[in-house]
Write a protein that holds these residues in place. Structure first.
Motif, mmCIF file in Angstrom:
data_model
loop_
_atom_site.group_PDB
_atom_site.id
_atom_site.type_symbol
_atom_site.label_atom_id
_atom_site.label_comp_id
_atom_site.label_asym_id
_atom_site.label_seq_id
_atom_site.Cartn_x
_atom_site.Cartn_y
_atom_site.Cartn_z
ATOM 1 N N GLU A 1 0.975 -1.358 -0.016
ATOM 2 C CA GLU A 1 0.107 -0.468 -0.096
ATOM 3 C C GLU A 1 1.053 0.967 0.020
ATOM 4 O OE1 GLU A 1 -2.594 -0.140 3.586
ATOM 5 O OE2 GLU A 1 -3.653 -2.216 3.036
ATOM 6 N N GLY A 2 0.822 2.333 -0.764
ATOM 7 C CA GLY A 2 1.255 3.538 -0.762
ATOM 8 C C GLY A 2 1.715 3.064 -2.369
ATOM 9 N N ALA A 3 2.189 2.521 -2.943
ATOM 10 C CA ALA A 3 3.497 1.645 -3.875
ATOM 11 C C ALA A 3 3.238 2.525 -4.660
ATOM 12 C CB ALA A 3 3.601 0.517 -4.557
ATOM 13 N N LYS A 4 3.917 3.787 -5.430
ATOM 14 C CA LYS A 4 3.428 4.190 -6.510
ATOM 15 C C LYS A 4 3.957 3.658 -8.198
ATOM 16 C CE LYS A 4 2.625 9.072 -4.725
ATOM 17 N NZ LYS A 4 2.424 10.407 -4.870
ATOM 18 N N PHE A 5 3.360 4.071 -9.306
ATOM 19 C CA PHE A 5 3.878 3.263 -10.903
ATOM 20 C C PHE A 5 3.135 4.837 -11.615
ATOM 21 C CE2 PHE A 5 2.640 0.124 -8.158
ATOM 22 C CZ PHE A 5 3.192 -1.024 -8.291
ATOM 23 N N GLN A 6 4.353 4.734 -12.311
ATOM 24 C CA GLN A 6 4.235 5.791 -13.528
ATOM 25 C C GLN A 6 3.311 5.095 -14.772
ATOM 26 O OE1 GLN A 6 7.959 7.893 -15.002
ATOM 27 N NE2 GLN A 6 6.641 8.572 -16.763
ATOM 28 N N ILE A 7 2.540 5.144 -15.263
ATOM 29 C CA ILE A 7 1.834 5.259 -15.927
ATOM 30 C C ILE A 7 1.976 5.363 -17.878
ATOM 31 C CG2 ILE A 7 -0.327 4.709 -17.146
ATOM 32 C CD1 ILE A 7 -1.694 6.227 -14.507
ATOM 33 N N SER A 8 2.644 4.509 -18.324
ATOM 34 C CA SER A 8 3.585 5.409 -19.779
ATOM 35 C C SER A 8 2.149 5.891 -20.797
ATOM 36 C CB SER A 8 4.072 3.709 -20.374
ATOM 37 O OG SER A 8 2.768 2.756 -20.706
ATOM 38 N N GLN A 9 2.973 6.461 -21.149
ATOM 39 C CA GLN A 9 1.730 7.359 -22.091
ATOM 40 C C GLN A 9 0.909 6.713 -23.669
ATOM 41 O OE1 GLN A 9 4.490 9.691 -24.716
ATOM 42 N NE2 GLN A 9 4.384 11.817 -22.814
ATOM 43 N N GLU A 10 1.484 5.134 -24.050
ATOM 44 C CA GLU A 10 0.935 4.246 -24.851
ATOM 45 C C GLU A 10 -0.208 3.965 -24.094
ATOM 46 O OE1 GLU A 10 3.856 3.062 -23.841
ATOM 47 O OE2 GLU A 10 4.769 4.073 -25.269
ATOM 48 N N VAL A 11 -0.358 3.857 -22.492
ATOM 49 C CA VAL A 11 -1.590 3.229 -22.575
ATOM 50 C C VAL A 11 -2.512 4.630 -20.801
ATOM 51 C CG1 VAL A 11 -1.442 0.772 -21.582
ATOM 52 C CG2 VAL A 11 -0.997 2.105 -19.723
ATOM 53 N N GLN A 12 -2.021 5.698 -21.094
ATOM 54 C CA GLN A 12 -2.327 6.778 -20.406
ATOM 55 C C GLN A 12 -4.226 6.871 -20.630
ATOM 56 O OE1 GLN A 12 -0.223 10.089 -20.178
ATOM 57 N NE2 GLN A 12 0.936 10.009 -19.055
ATOM 58 N N ARG A 13 -4.919 6.824 -21.531
ATOM 59 C CA ARG A 13 -6.439 7.038 -22.037
ATOM 60 C C ARG A 13 -6.649 6.267 -21.096
ATOM 61 N NH1 ARG A 13 -3.258 4.367 -26.207
ATOM 62 N NH2 ARG A 13 -4.736 2.448 -26.659
ATOM 63 N N ASN A 14 -6.255 4.892 -21.059
ATOM 64 C CA ASN A 14 -7.411 3.707 -19.927
ATOM 65 C C ASN A 14 -6.918 4.289 -18.568
ATOM 66 O OD1 ASN A 14 -7.515 2.391 -22.712
ATOM 67 N ND2 ASN A 14 -5.343 0.852 -21.795
ATOM 68 N N PHE A 15 -6.191 4.926 -18.175
ATOM 69 C CA PHE A 15 -6.040 5.512 -16.812
ATOM 70 C C PHE A 15 -6.429 7.173 -16.642
ATOM 71 C CE2 PHE A 15 -3.786 2.094 -16.726
ATOM 72 C CZ PHE A 15 -3.934 1.245 -15.822
ATOM 73 N N ASN A 16 -7.631 7.292 -18.354
ATOM 74 C CA ASN A 16 -8.120 9.384 -17.631
ATOM 75 C C ASN A 16 -6.841 10.327 -18.036
ATOM 76 O OD1 ASN A 16 -10.498 8.188 -17.316
ATOM 77 N ND2 ASN A 16 -10.384 8.331 -14.997
ATOM 78 N N SER A 17 -5.764 9.610 -18.597
ATOM 79 C CA SER A 17 -5.150 10.065 -18.852
ATOM 80 C C SER A 17 -3.701 11.064 -17.841
ATOM 81 C CB SER A 17 -5.130 11.565 -19.422
ATOM 82 O OG SER A 17 -5.973 11.535 -20.578
ATOM 83 N N ALA A 18 -4.250 10.027 -16.348
ATOM 84 C CA ALA A 18 -3.218 10.838 -15.398
ATOM 85 C C ALA A 18 -1.542 9.710 -15.418
ATOM 86 C CB ALA A 18 -4.274 9.197 -14.375
ATOM 87 N N GLU A 19 -0.925 10.946 -14.980
ATOM 88 C CA GLU A 19 0.687 10.062 -15.233
ATOM 89 C C GLU A 19 0.751 9.181 -14.062
ATOM 90 O OE1 GLU A 19 2.766 13.475 -15.449
ATOM 91 O OE2 GLU A 19 1.798 13.974 -16.862
ATOM 92 N N SER A 20 0.368 8.889 -13.358
ATOM 93 C CA SER A 20 0.925 7.865 -12.195
ATOM 94 C C SER A 20 -0.006 7.583 -11.068
ATOM 95 C CB SER A 20 2.060 8.615 -11.479
ATOM 96 O OG SER A 20 0.806 9.625 -10.683
ATOM 97 N N LEU A 21 0.032 6.241 -10.678
ATOM 98 C CA LEU A 21 -1.082 6.097 -9.472
ATOM 99 C C LEU A 21 -0.384 5.306 -8.083
ATOM 100 C CD1 LEU A 21 -1.697 2.617 -9.772
ATOM 101 C CD2 LEU A 21 -1.981 2.680 -11.882
ATOM 102 N N THR A 22 -1.093 5.251 -7.128
ATOM 103 C CA THR A 22 -1.037 5.164 -6.004
ATOM 104 C C THR A 22 -1.897 4.133 -5.503
ATOM 105 O OG1 THR A 22 -0.518 7.482 -5.690
ATOM 106 C CG2 THR A 22 -0.011 6.164 -4.080
ATOM 107 N N VAL A 23 -1.504 2.914 -5.342
ATOM 108 C CA VAL A 23 -2.037 1.821 -4.585
ATOM 109 C C VAL A 23 -2.324 1.889 -3.317
ATOM 110 C CG1 VAL A 23 -1.402 -0.736 -3.634
ATOM 111 C CG2 VAL A 23 -0.502 -0.357 -5.608
ATOM 112 N N THR A 24 -4.123 2.190 -3.226
ATOM 113 C CA THR A 24 -4.655 2.174 -1.399
ATOM 114 C C THR A 24 -4.547 1.178 -0.950
ATOM 115 O OG1 THR A 24 -6.360 2.663 -2.285
ATOM 116 C CG2 THR A 24 -5.190 4.420 -2.664
ATOM 117 N N SER A 25 -5.247 -0.643 -1.652
ATOM 118 C CA SER A 25 -4.692 -1.580 -0.403
ATOM 119 C C SER A 25 -5.224 -2.779 -1.581
ATOM 120 C CB SER A 25 -6.871 -1.220 0.486
ATOM 121 O OG SER A 25 -7.373 -1.508 -0.868
#
Length: 83
Positions: free
Chosen positions: A5-29
């Motif tokens: 939990e709390g780990a951060k991941f950078q999202i590559s440009q190829e799949v950013q469209r699948n993640f609302n154009s976000a550049e990163s995500l953080t695991v909450t659980s």
């Protein structure tokens, strides 16, 4: 690789469209089967199976972001081992 939990991941440009154009995500659980996450800049949240997250990591669609604090701690412990 264990996903904490709390780990951060950078999202590559190829799949950013699948993640609302976000550049990163953080695991909450992580319950061992499914992870929940939030997207950077308040762009949303979601969940996915741990296996799918591992697949995205393997394909380099996600890259783990190491915190500066963790980098400093590992550098400090390396210096102690050398001395």
């Amino acid at each position: 690789m264990p996903i904490e939990e709390g780990a951060k991941f950078q999202i590559s440009q190829e799949v950013q469209r699948n993640f609302n154009s976000a550049e990163s995500l953080t695991v909450t659980s992580n319950n061992g089967i499914t992870i929940q996450f939030t997207l950077a800049d308040g762009k949303g949240y979601g969940s996915m199976p741990v296996d799918h997250l591992n697949y995205l990591l393997k394909r380099s669609n996600l890259t783990k972001i190491t915190s500066k604090k963790a980098l400093l701690q590992s550098a400090h412990s390396t210096e102690e081992n050398i001395s």
